[in-house]
Every structure is written in structure tokens, then in C-alpha cells.
Design an enzyme around this catalytic site. Structure first.
Site, PDB file in Angstrom:
ATOM      1  N   TYR A   1      -3.499   9.844  -6.369  1.00  0.00           N
ATOM      2  CA  TYR A   1      -3.683   9.123  -5.942  1.00  0.00           C
ATOM      3  C   TYR A   1      -3.519   7.553  -7.022  1.00  0.00           C
ATOM      4  CZ  TYR A   1      -5.615   4.958  -3.679  1.00  0.00           C
ATOM      5  OH  TYR A   1      -6.530   3.586  -3.525  1.00  0.00           O
TER       6      TYR A   1
ATOM      7  N   SER B   1      -5.937  -0.942  -6.804  1.00  0.00           N
ATOM      8  CA  SER B   1      -7.688  -0.392  -6.847  1.00  0.00           C
ATOM      9  C   SER B   1      -7.855  -0.224  -8.110  1.00  0.00           C
ATOM     10  CB  SER B   1      -6.775   0.773  -6.268  1.00  0.00           C
ATOM     11  OG  SER B   1      -8.387   1.636  -6.804  1.00  0.00           O
TER      12      SER B   1
ATOM     13  N   LYS C   1      -1.026   4.014  -7.280  1.00  0.00           N
ATOM     14  CA  LYS C   1      -1.332   2.532  -7.713  1.00  0.00           C
ATOM     15  C   LYS C   1      -0.656   1.962  -9.580  1.00  0.00           C
ATOM     16  CE  LYS C   1      -3.160   2.000  -3.735  1.00  0.00           C
ATOM     17  NZ  LYS C   1      -2.939   1.220  -2.815  1.00  0.00           N
TER      18      LYS C   1
END
Ligand code: UD1
Length: 292
Positions: free
Chosen positions: A97, A73, A101
Site C-alpha cells: 500500500y 500519505s 503512494k
């Protein structure tokens, strides 16, 4: 998603393994992605996203499959100091989050350094929106959506009163945040391009941005959606959302040159296809009852 070439009769034996299937490559899209939830449930995010990925990598290695395309991302750019974001920008994460990644990217780099048979492409998604043009496949978030376009969609179908605009005092064209929205169909095509690229002997663990290279503000996106849907989206201007960057958009040069991939669709197409999906499926894959 597992991509296999050979399968004979029943693929699963009594031991629960797949003796007849050779997996050529894996596209790993699975993961939890709600930023707010990741702050309140970090262990859930680290377990699901990171441990889940490690398990997948182990299973792949056990099957002799060392070709991976992973959904990363643009969140790994943190708050970029300048735009467009190139793949060489320093990496940081501002929430659990984002850290999942970033850590998975690092795990993939470590893995490739340890074993040159691995070929890994990390795709850094910018802001995927829209739906399949058929109107049969679209996004159906659980609970209140966190992201802009699912929220706009819910207001348009009458499931929300008004869109809260987070911040109108940014140094942007109209004061609202700017992002690089990309049609989900273009994003899907980017994965096909990445899969093809895995057969290039020069690939080790390589990163590509998937974006359009264009920045669009919140108000521009709302106007485009109003035009596509014929619905008025009432707005409530609020303060900035903590953790939000001002302007984020991609440099698309590397993907264009090396993957021979470029996004085809603009924000009008994204809004048209999203409205097609929303108007046909106002309650997503469920019914009014299932959403109560
Ligand atoms: C967000 C996540 C990012 C994640 C991505 C997944 C945050 C801080 N970032 O990105 O880590 O990778 O989703 O798709 O959550 N906006 C409103 N009103 C809303 C919702 C959004 O004004 O109700 C604005 C935001 O302030 C932003 C823009 O719309 O300027 C896009 O927001 P969003 O769709 O949540 O995406 P990101 O913040 O870019």
C-alpha cells in the site's frame, strides 16, 4: 473529483466523452488503503492505485487539464528516524500500500519534469479521524477495521468486545504508539487550500503535510473518545503490530506558510463528531442485516 467551470445541456455525447466541459482541476482521492490486504493482494493494489492513477492522468491530459491534487500519505516516511516529519525527509515504504503512494508520487514528479504545464500538489495525510459534524457523513469500513478510531467506534456501539492495544512498551509517554490525528473537516479544508495554491505560478510538483503537528497516544485517544461518548472502551493489551512506527507526527510549517492552512480542531472535536456519526449510524450506511 472533477472540477469544471462550463457545462451546457447534456455533458456527455454519443462517443461518451465530455465535449462541453472544461475541467480546471482534479482532486484524486480514490484508492485502496488497507495495509494487510495490500500484503496479501499486491497486484490488486498496484493495479487499482497505480494503473488507475496513470489512466486518470492520461484522461486529464487528453482534456487539457493538467492541475492535480493527490491524496498521498505519511506512510511514505516509512519509520521516521526523528519527528516532526518534514516534507524533505527521505522516503520509503514498508508495505505494498505504502509503495503505491510512493510510486504515484514519483510518477507525478516524472510527469511534471517532462511537461511544465502540469501543476501537481501531493498532500501527505497523517491520521484522518472524526466525521462531518452533521452526523450524516462518516467512515464505514468493510469488515473488521484496521485503523484505531473505526475500531474504537465499533466497540462503543457494541459491535466489538474490546480494543486490542498494539504495544504498551514503546518509549512514549504511556508506552503506546503516538500519531498525528487530524479531523476530516480540517483535511477537507486543506484540499481547498491546495486547489487555490495550484494557481500560484511557482507550483510544479509540490508536497505538503496535512496534520496538526501534535502527537497523541493510543490511550489518550481512547480516553478522549470515552469522554465524548460516555462509553467505556474495554482494552486488551497485546504485542506490537508488525510494521508499526513508534511516534509519527507532522511538521506543519510548510502548509501553514505556503497554503495558509492550519488545522482548527483538536482530539475532543474529532471524538465528539465521530461519536455523533457512530451513535446515529451504528451500522454505518447499512443496517444490522447488511453487516452480517
Ligand atoms: C495505518 C497504516 C498506514 C496508513 C494509515 C491509513 C499500518 C502499519 N499503517 O497507519 O500505512 O497510511 O493507516 O489511515 O497499518 N492501534 C491499536 N489497535 C488497533 C488499531 C491501531 O492499538 O486496533 C494503534 C496502532 O498500533 C498505532 C495507532 O493505533 O499506534 C494508529 O493506528 P492506525 O489507525 O492503524 O494508523 P497508522 O498505523 O498510523
Amino acid at each position: 473529483m472533477l472540477l469544471s467551470r462550463e457545462s451546457k445541456n447534456s455533458p456527455v455525447n454519443s462517443a461518451g466523452t465530455f465535449p462541453f466541459i472544461r475541467f480546471d482541476a482534479v482532486i484524486h482521492f480514490a484508492g485502496l488503503k488497507a495495509v494487510g490486504e495490500s500484503v496479501s493482494k499486491p497486484l490488486l493494489y498496484h493495479d487499482n492505485n497505480i494503473v488507475g492513477t496513470i489512466t486518470l492522468l492520461e484522461v486529464m491530459a487528453a482534456h487539457g487539464c493538467k492541475n492535480l491534487v493527490f491524496s498521498s500519505s505519511a506512510t511514505v516516511y516509512g519509520w521516521p528516524k526523528k519527528v516532526p516529519c518534514t516534507e524533505e525527509f527521505p522516503l520509503s515504504a514498508v508495505n505494498p500500500y505504502g509503495r503505491t503512494k510512493l510510486f504515484i508520487e514519483e510518477i507525478c514528479r516524472d510527469l511534471r519534469n517532462s511537461d511544465s504545464q502540469w501543476k501537481i500538489i501531493l498532500l501527505r495525510y497523517f491520521n484522518p479521524v472524526g466525521a462531518h459534524p452533521s452526523g450524516l457523513i462518516g467512515e464505514d469500513p468493510r469488515g473488521t477495521p484496521n485503523n484505531l478510531m473505526p475500531f474504537v467506534q465499533q466497540v462503543a456501539v457494541g459491535r466489538g468486545q474490546a480494543l486490542t492495544v498494539f504495544g504498551k512498551d514503546y518509549s512514549t509517554k504511556d508506552g503506546t504508539g503516538v500519531r498525528d490525528y487530524i479531523h476530516v473537516v480540517d483535511l477537507a479544508d486543506g484540499h481547498i487550500a491546495a486547489l487555490k495554491k495550484l494557481s500560484d505560478p511557482k507550483i510544479g510538483c509540490d508536497v505538503y503535510n496535512l496534520g496538526t503537528g501534535k502527537g497523541t497516544s493510543v490511550l489518550e485517544m481512547v480516553t478522549a473518545f470515552e469522554k465524548a461518548s460516555g462509553k467505556k472502551i474495554p482494552l486488551q493489551i497485546a504485542g506490537r503490530r508488525p510494521g508499526d512506527a513508534e511516534v509519527v507526527y507532522a511538521s506543519i510549517k510548510k502548509a501553514e506558510t505556503e497554503l495558509k492552512w492550519k488545522a482548527k480542531y483538536g482530539i475532543e472535536d474529532m471524538c465528539k463528531d465521530q461519536w455523533n456519526w457512530a451513535s446515529k449510524n451504528p451500522f454505518g450506511y447499512g443496517s444490522l442485516e447488511s453487516k452480517k
